[in-house]
Design a protein around this motif. Structure first.
Motif, PDB file in Angstrom:
ATOM      1  N   GLU A   1       0.674  -0.889  -0.054  1.00 18.47           N
ATOM      2  CA  GLU A   1       0.236   0.304  -0.513  1.00 18.47           C
ATOM      3  C   GLU A   1       0.931   1.086   0.075  1.00 18.47           C
ATOM      4  OE1 GLU A   1      -3.394   2.433   0.259  1.00 18.47           O
ATOM      5  OE2 GLU A   1      -3.084   0.463  -0.619  1.00 18.47           O
ATOM      6  N   GLU A   2       1.994   0.704   0.994  1.00 19.74           N
ATOM      7  CA  GLU A   2       3.206   2.558   0.936  1.00 19.74           C
ATOM      8  C   GLU A   2       3.651   2.063  -0.777  1.00 19.74           C
ATOM      9  OE1 GLU A   2       4.395   2.844   5.490  1.00 19.74           O
ATOM     10  OE2 GLU A   2       5.273   0.900   4.447  1.00 19.74           O
ATOM     11  N   LEU A   3       4.189   1.274  -0.911  1.00 20.47           N
ATOM     12  CA  LEU A   3       4.655   1.684  -2.271  1.00 20.47           C
ATOM     13  C   LEU A   3       3.527   2.233  -3.470  1.00 20.47           C
ATOM     14  CD1 LEU A   3       6.993  -1.516  -2.819  1.00 20.47           C
ATOM     15  CD2 LEU A   3       7.615   1.209  -2.350  1.00 20.47           C
ATOM     16  N   ARG A   4       2.234   1.685  -3.814  1.00 18.07           N
ATOM     17  CA  ARG A   4       1.119   1.832  -4.037  1.00 18.07           C
ATOM     18  C   ARG A   4       0.846   3.322  -4.259  1.00 18.07           C
ATOM     19  NH1 ARG A   4      -3.129   3.651  -4.563  1.00 18.07           N
ATOM     20  NH2 ARG A   4      -4.164   3.725  -2.386  1.00 18.07           N
TER      21      ARG A   4
ATOM     22  N   LEU B   1       4.196   9.942  -7.088  1.00 19.89           N
ATOM     23  CA  LEU B   1       5.695  10.417  -8.438  1.00 19.89           C
ATOM     24  C   LEU B   1       4.456  10.803  -9.176  1.00 19.89           C
ATOM     25  CD1 LEU B   1       8.044   8.256  -7.005  1.00 19.89           C
ATOM     26  CD2 LEU B   1       7.900  10.463  -7.503  1.00 19.89           C
ATOM     27  N   LYS B   2       3.462  10.320  -9.712  1.00 22.55           N
ATOM     28  CA  LYS B   2       2.560  10.523 -10.977  1.00 22.55           C
ATOM     29  C   LYS B   2       1.881  11.993 -10.835  1.00 22.55           C
ATOM     30  CE  LYS B   2       1.359   5.744 -13.215  1.00 22.55           C
ATOM     31  NZ  LYS B   2       1.169   4.813 -13.105  1.00 22.55           N
ATOM     32  N   LYS B   3       1.377  11.849  -9.966  1.00 19.21           N
ATOM     33  CA  LYS B   3       1.108  12.863  -9.264  1.00 19.21           C
ATOM     34  C   LYS B   3       1.999  14.446  -9.691  1.00 19.21           C
ATOM     35  CE  LYS B   3      -3.069  11.632  -7.060  1.00 19.21           C
ATOM     36  NZ  LYS B   3      -3.931  11.860  -5.428  1.00 19.21           N
ATOM     37  N   MET B   4       3.329  14.089  -8.953  1.00 18.31           N
ATOM     38  CA  MET B   4       4.089  15.293  -9.242  1.00 18.31           C
ATOM     39  C   MET B   4       4.438  15.585 -10.679  1.00 18.31           C
ATOM     40  SD  MET B   4       6.400  14.217  -5.732  1.00 18.31           S
ATOM     41  CE  MET B   4       6.288  15.609  -4.871  1.00 18.31           C
ATOM     42  N   GLU B   5       4.691  14.447 -11.040  1.00 17.97           N
ATOM     43  CA  GLU B   5       5.231  14.969 -12.851  1.00 17.97           C
ATOM     44  C   GLU B   5       3.794  15.191 -13.545  1.00 17.97           C
ATOM     45  OE1 GLU B   5       6.897  11.565 -16.014  1.00 17.97           O
ATOM     46  OE2 GLU B   5       5.449  10.835 -14.800  1.00 17.97           O
ATOM     47  N   HIS B   6       3.039  15.142 -13.476  1.00 16.93           N
ATOM     48  CA  HIS B   6       1.698  16.070 -13.723  1.00 16.93           C
ATOM     49  C   HIS B   6       1.530  17.082 -14.266  1.00 16.93           C
ATOM     50  CE1 HIS B   6      -2.193  16.811 -15.526  1.00 16.93           C
ATOM     51  NE2 HIS B   6      -2.364  17.282 -14.389  1.00 16.93           N
TER      52      HIS B   6
END
Length: 150
Positions: free
Chosen positions: A122-125, A131-136
Motif C-alpha cells: 500500500e505504501e508503494l502504491r 510521483l505520478k501526480k508530481m510529474e503531472h
C-alpha cells in the motif's frame, strides 16, 4: 529567510544511491551505465528507432545518440537500417546484450526488493501515485516556461 529543501534533492540523492548500488552489482557484466535503456532496447529488439527510444524514455534525441554510441562501443547494441524507411535505424541487441539483460533485470529486482524492505504494498502504491501526480503537476509549468522563452 526560511531554508526550504527542494524535493528534487531527496529524489536525486535516492537516485544516485540506487545507481551506485546497481553499478556495483552489475560491474562484472561490463556495462558502465544506461542499464534501463539496454533492457528497454532488448525488450523491443529491432522495433525501436533512436527517435522512438528518445520519446519512450523522455530524453533528448542528442542524449540518446550518446546512449546508443556508448552501448554500441561496449558491444551490447547495434544500429540497422530500417528496410521500411532507409532514413531510420532500428536498434538491435547483440548476443552479448541478450546474455546481459536477464542479469540486469535480476539486479533491478534484487535492488528494488532490498530498498523496499519494510515498505508495504500500500505504501508503494501511494508512493508511485504521488510521483505520478508530481510529474503531472510539474509538466505544465515546464511547458509554459519553455513556450515563454524567446
Amino acid at each position: 529567510m526560511k531554508l526550504i529543501e527542494p524535493i528534487s534533492r531527496k529524489l536525486n540523492n535516492l537516485g544516485r544511491a540506487y545507481l551506485s548500488q546497481l553499478a556495483k552489482q552489475v560491474e562484472p557484466l561490463g556495462i558502465s551505465r544506461y542499464y534501463y535503456a539496454l533492457t528497454y532496447i532488448c525488450y523491443n529488439d529491432g522495433r525501436l528507432t533512436q527517435k522512438a527510444l528518445a520519446s519512450e524514455l523522455g530524453k533528448d534525441k542528442s542524449l540518446i545518440v550518446n546512449v546508443i554510441d556508448t552501448l554500441t562501443e561496449q558491444g551490447f547494441v547495434y544500429r540497422e537500417v530500417n528496410p521500411a524507411d532507409r532514413r531510420e535505424h532500428l536498434l538491435k541487441v547483440t548476443a552479448k546484450g541478450k546474455k546481459t539483460v536477464p542479469k540486469l533485470v535480476d539486479a533491478f529486482e534484487t535492488l528494488n526488493k532490498d530498498i523496499t524492505e519494510d515498505i508495504s504494498d500500500e505504501e508503494l502504491r501511494i508512493f508511485n501515485s504521488v510521483l505520478k501526480k508530481m510529474e503531472h503537476n510539474i509538466k505544465p509549468s515546464t511547458e509554459i516556461n519553455n513556450k515563454t522563452k524567446p
